[in-house]
Scaffold this motif. Structure first.
Motif, PDB file in Angstrom:
ATOM      1  N   ARG A  81     -15.408  -0.707  -9.340  1.00 53.90           N
ATOM      2  CA  ARG A  81     -14.977  -2.043  -8.886  1.00 53.90           C
ATOM      3  C   ARG A  81     -13.842  -2.575  -9.764  1.00 53.90           C
ATOM      4  NH1 ARG A  81     -18.317  -4.321  -5.326  1.00 53.90           N
ATOM      5  NH2 ARG A  81     -20.370  -3.395  -5.136  1.00 53.90           N
ATOM      6  N   GLU A  82     -13.999  -2.407 -11.073  1.00 56.05           N
ATOM      7  CA  GLU A  82     -12.977  -2.891 -11.997  1.00 56.05           C
ATOM      8  C   GLU A  82     -11.652  -2.164 -11.786  1.00 56.05           C
ATOM      9  OE1 GLU A  82     -14.641  -2.591 -15.936  1.00 56.05           O
ATOM     10  OE2 GLU A  82     -16.256  -3.994 -15.432  1.00 56.05           O
ATOM     11  N   LEU A  83     -11.717  -0.829 -11.627  1.00 61.19           N
ATOM     12  CA  LEU A  83     -10.484  -0.067 -11.411  1.00 61.19           C
ATOM     13  C   LEU A  83      -9.855  -0.435 -10.074  1.00 61.19           C
ATOM     14  CD1 LEU A  83      -8.444   2.042 -12.315  1.00 61.19           C
ATOM     15  CD2 LEU A  83      -9.900   3.778 -11.224  1.00 61.19           C
ATOM     16  N   GLN A  84     -10.666  -0.584  -9.035  1.00 61.51           N
ATOM     17  CA  GLN A  84     -10.138  -0.950  -7.717  1.00 61.51           C
ATOM     18  C   GLN A  84      -9.403  -2.284  -7.786  1.00 61.51           C
ATOM     19  OE1 GLN A  84     -11.109  -3.606  -5.470  1.00 61.51           O
ATOM     20  NE2 GLN A  84      -9.658  -2.877  -3.922  1.00 61.51           N
ATOM     21  N   ALA A  85     -10.004  -3.273  -8.450  1.00 58.45           N
ATOM     22  CA  ALA A  85      -9.375  -4.595  -8.554  1.00 58.45           C
ATOM     23  C   ALA A  85      -8.079  -4.526  -9.365  1.00 58.45           C
ATOM     24  CB  ALA A  85     -10.348  -5.587  -9.184  1.00 58.45           C
ATOM     25  N   LYS A  86      -8.111  -3.797 -10.473  1.00 58.66           N
ATOM     26  CA  LYS A  86      -6.913  -3.654 -11.311  1.00 58.66           C
ATOM     27  C   LYS A  86      -5.798  -2.962 -10.535  1.00 58.66           C
ATOM     28  CE  LYS A  86      -5.470  -1.598 -15.691  1.00 58.66           C
ATOM     29  NZ  LYS A  86      -5.936  -0.898 -16.898  1.00 58.66           N
ATOM     30  N   LEU A  87      -6.142  -1.833  -9.880  1.00 56.26           N
ATOM     31  CA  LEU A  87      -5.123  -1.089  -9.132  1.00 56.26           C
ATOM     32  C   LEU A  87      -4.610  -1.874  -7.938  1.00 56.26           C
ATOM     33  CD1 LEU A  87      -6.205   2.658  -9.102  1.00 56.26           C
ATOM     34  CD2 LEU A  87      -4.131   1.654 -10.058  1.00 56.26           C
ATOM     35  N   TYR A  88      -5.458  -2.666  -7.323  1.00 52.41           N
ATOM     36  CA  TYR A  88      -5.018  -3.460  -6.180  1.00 52.41           C
ATOM     37  C   TYR A  88      -3.820  -4.318  -6.590  1.00 52.41           C
ATOM     38  CZ  TYR A  88      -5.021  -6.519  -2.144  1.00 52.41           C
ATOM     39  OH  TYR A  88      -4.640  -7.215  -1.025  1.00 52.41           O
ATOM     40  N   ASP A  89      -3.944  -5.000  -7.728  1.00 51.72           N
ATOM     41  CA  ASP A  89      -2.846  -5.848  -8.207  1.00 51.72           C
ATOM     42  C   ASP A  89      -1.628  -5.019  -8.601  1.00 51.72           C
ATOM     43  OD1 ASP A  89      -4.311  -8.171  -7.767  1.00 51.72           O
ATOM     44  OD2 ASP A  89      -5.096  -8.218  -9.810  1.00 51.72           O
ATOM     45  N   LEU A  90      -1.864  -3.906  -9.298  1.00 48.62           N
ATOM     46  CA  LEU A  90      -0.749  -3.046  -9.722  1.00 48.62           C
ATOM     47  C   LEU A  90      -0.023  -2.441  -8.514  1.00 48.62           C
ATOM     48  CD1 LEU A  90      -2.466  -1.250 -12.728  1.00 48.62           C
ATOM     49  CD2 LEU A  90      -0.615  -2.935 -12.843  1.00 48.62           C
ATOM     50  N   LEU A  91      -0.771  -2.046  -7.499  1.00 43.46           N
ATOM     51  CA  LEU A  91      -0.157  -1.438  -6.311  1.00 43.46           C
ATOM     52  C   LEU A  91       0.596  -2.477  -5.478  1.00 43.46           C
ATOM     53  CD1 LEU A  91      -2.915   1.143  -5.354  1.00 43.46           C
ATOM     54  CD2 LEU A  91      -0.744   1.562  -6.541  1.00 43.46           C
ATOM     55  N   LYS A  92       0.148  -3.729  -5.503  1.00 43.26           N
ATOM     56  CA  LYS A  92       0.921  -4.791  -4.838  1.00 43.26           C
ATOM     57  C   LYS A  92       2.279  -4.946  -5.529  1.00 43.26           C
ATOM     58  CE  LYS A  92      -0.349  -7.234  -1.901  1.00 43.26           C
ATOM     59  NZ  LYS A  92      -0.103  -7.099  -0.461  1.00 43.26           N
ATOM     60  N   ALA A  93       2.304  -4.800  -6.853  1.00 44.53           N
ATOM     61  CA  ALA A  93       3.565  -4.887  -7.600  1.00 44.53           C
ATOM     62  C   ALA A  93       4.468  -3.698  -7.262  1.00 44.53           C
ATOM     63  CB  ALA A  93       3.290  -4.948  -9.105  1.00 44.53           C
ATOM     64  N   VAL A  94       3.882  -2.516  -7.093  1.00 41.57           N
ATOM     65  CA  VAL A  94       4.670  -1.340  -6.694  1.00 41.57           C
ATOM     66  C   VAL A  94       5.281  -1.591  -5.317  1.00 41.57           C
ATOM     67  CG1 VAL A  94       4.531   1.096  -6.009  1.00 41.57           C
ATOM     68  CG2 VAL A  94       3.374   0.324  -8.090  1.00 41.57           C
ATOM     69  N   GLU A  95       4.458  -2.094  -4.396  1.00 37.28           N
ATOM     70  CA  GLU A  95       4.962  -2.402  -3.055  1.00 37.28           C
ATOM     71  C   GLU A  95       6.121  -3.389  -3.128  1.00 37.28           C
ATOM     72  OE1 GLU A  95       3.229  -5.248   0.202  1.00 37.28           O
ATOM     73  OE2 GLU A  95       2.230  -3.291   0.393  1.00 37.28           O
ATOM     74  N   ALA A  96       5.980  -4.411  -3.949  1.00 40.30           N
ATOM     75  CA  ALA A  96       7.048  -5.409  -4.089  1.00 40.30           C
ATOM     76  C   ALA A  96       8.332  -4.767  -4.615  1.00 40.30           C
ATOM     77  CB  ALA A  96       6.592  -6.543  -5.010  1.00 40.30           C
ATOM     78  N   ARG A  97       8.209  -3.842  -5.571  1.00 43.62           N
ATOM     79  CA  ARG A  97       9.408  -3.154  -6.100  1.00 43.62           C
ATOM     80  C   ARG A  97      10.061  -2.297  -5.017  1.00 43.62           C
ATOM     81  NH1 ARG A  97       6.162  -2.019 -10.509  1.00 43.62           N
ATOM     82  NH2 ARG A  97       6.010   0.180  -9.946  1.00 43.62           N
ATOM     83  N   VAL A  98       9.251  -1.580  -4.251  1.00 36.09           N
ATOM     84  CA  VAL A  98       9.804  -0.715  -3.200  1.00 36.09           C
ATOM     85  C   VAL A  98      10.486  -1.559  -2.126  1.00 36.09           C
ATOM     86  CG1 VAL A  98       9.186   0.907  -1.348  1.00 36.09           C
ATOM     87  CG2 VAL A  98       8.221   1.207  -3.641  1.00 36.09           C
ATOM     88  N   LEU A  99       9.896  -2.697  -1.804  1.00 34.17           N
ATOM     89  CA  LEU A  99      10.455  -3.560  -0.755  1.00 34.17           C
ATOM     90  C   LEU A  99      11.485  -4.560  -1.284  1.00 34.17           C
ATOM     91  CD1 LEU A  99       7.252  -4.308   1.379  1.00 34.17           C
ATOM     92  CD2 LEU A  99       9.009  -2.554   1.748  1.00 34.17           C
ATOM     93  N   ASP A 100      11.806  -4.474  -2.566  1.00 37.31           N
ATOM     94  CA  ASP A 100      12.738  -5.413  -3.191  1.00 37.31           C
ATOM     95  C   ASP A 100      14.085  -5.537  -2.464  1.00 37.31           C
ATOM     96  OD1 ASP A 100      13.310  -7.296  -5.330  1.00 37.31           O
ATOM     97  OD2 ASP A 100      14.761  -5.783  -6.011  1.00 37.31           O
ATOM     98  N   PRO A 101      14.627  -4.445  -1.871  1.00 39.30           N
ATOM     99  CA  PRO A 101      15.902  -4.614  -1.163  1.00 39.30           C
ATOM    100  C   PRO A 101      15.814  -5.539   0.058  1.00 39.30           C
ATOM    101  CG  PRO A 101      15.502  -2.289  -1.630  1.00 39.30           C
ATOM    102  CD  PRO A 101      14.250  -3.033  -1.968  1.00 39.30           C
TER     103      PRO A 101
END
Length: 161
Positions: free
Chosen positions: A114-134
């Motif tokens: 649960r802890e890893l899922q919650a942590k990665l959820y936030d980190l992966l949202k940041a990755v998505e934001a970087r990829v969609l930054d253009p």
């Protein structure tokens, strides 16, 4: 830059201008998946592992059998077994016997999972934001909206990821 690299870059640029939606969507998805998998790997799992954890967290209280989880996520039995083996070895999931079918197992997410899922959820949202930054915020929402229109939502089960 050598001639081979220049030729590959030219072909890539031509493909990006191509109207084949399948190619364009797959290339975009490939780039996003690679970036997300790199982030998940840095935390000891894979994007598929995170998807399994997310499905288990979201369906807490309505446990899936291992087979039903695979079906809901569109993952074949063999792949699901391997994913759950890795998650279990990492202490992120435990598999318990199904009280209704002694041959079946029910994967349950652990507190560490649960802890890893919650942590990665936030980190992966940041990755998505970087990829969609253009894209502008409006373009991002348009992209999401258009993709939702072509995905047959009445048949989607399991994780939102």
């Amino acid at each position: 830059m050598d001639e081979t690299v220049k030729a590959v870059d030219a072909v890539t640029q031509q493909c990006l201008q191509h109207s084949d939606v399948n190619w364009l969507i797959n290339r975009a998805a490939h780039g996003l998946r690679e970036a997300m998998d790199a982030e998940a790997s840095a935390h000891g799992t894979s994007i598929r592992g995170h998807i399994v954890l997310t499905a288990l967290v979201q369906n807490d209280g309505r446990p899936y059998s291992q087979l039903a989880l695979g079906h809901a996520l569109g993952v074949d039995k063999t792949t699901m077994t391997a994913l759950l083996d890795k998650l279990e070895r990492s202490g992120l999931v435990v598999r318990t016997p199904d009280p209704n079918d002694r041959r079946a197992r029910i994967p349950v997410v652990t507190e560490a999972g649960r802890e890893l899922q919650a942590k990665l959820y936030d980190l992966l949202k940041a990755v998505e934001a970087r990829v969609l930054d253009p894209l502008s915020p409006d373009e991002r929402e348009t992209l999401r909206s258009l993709l939702r229109k072509i995905i047959p939502m009445e048949h989607v089960e399991g994780s939102c990821m």
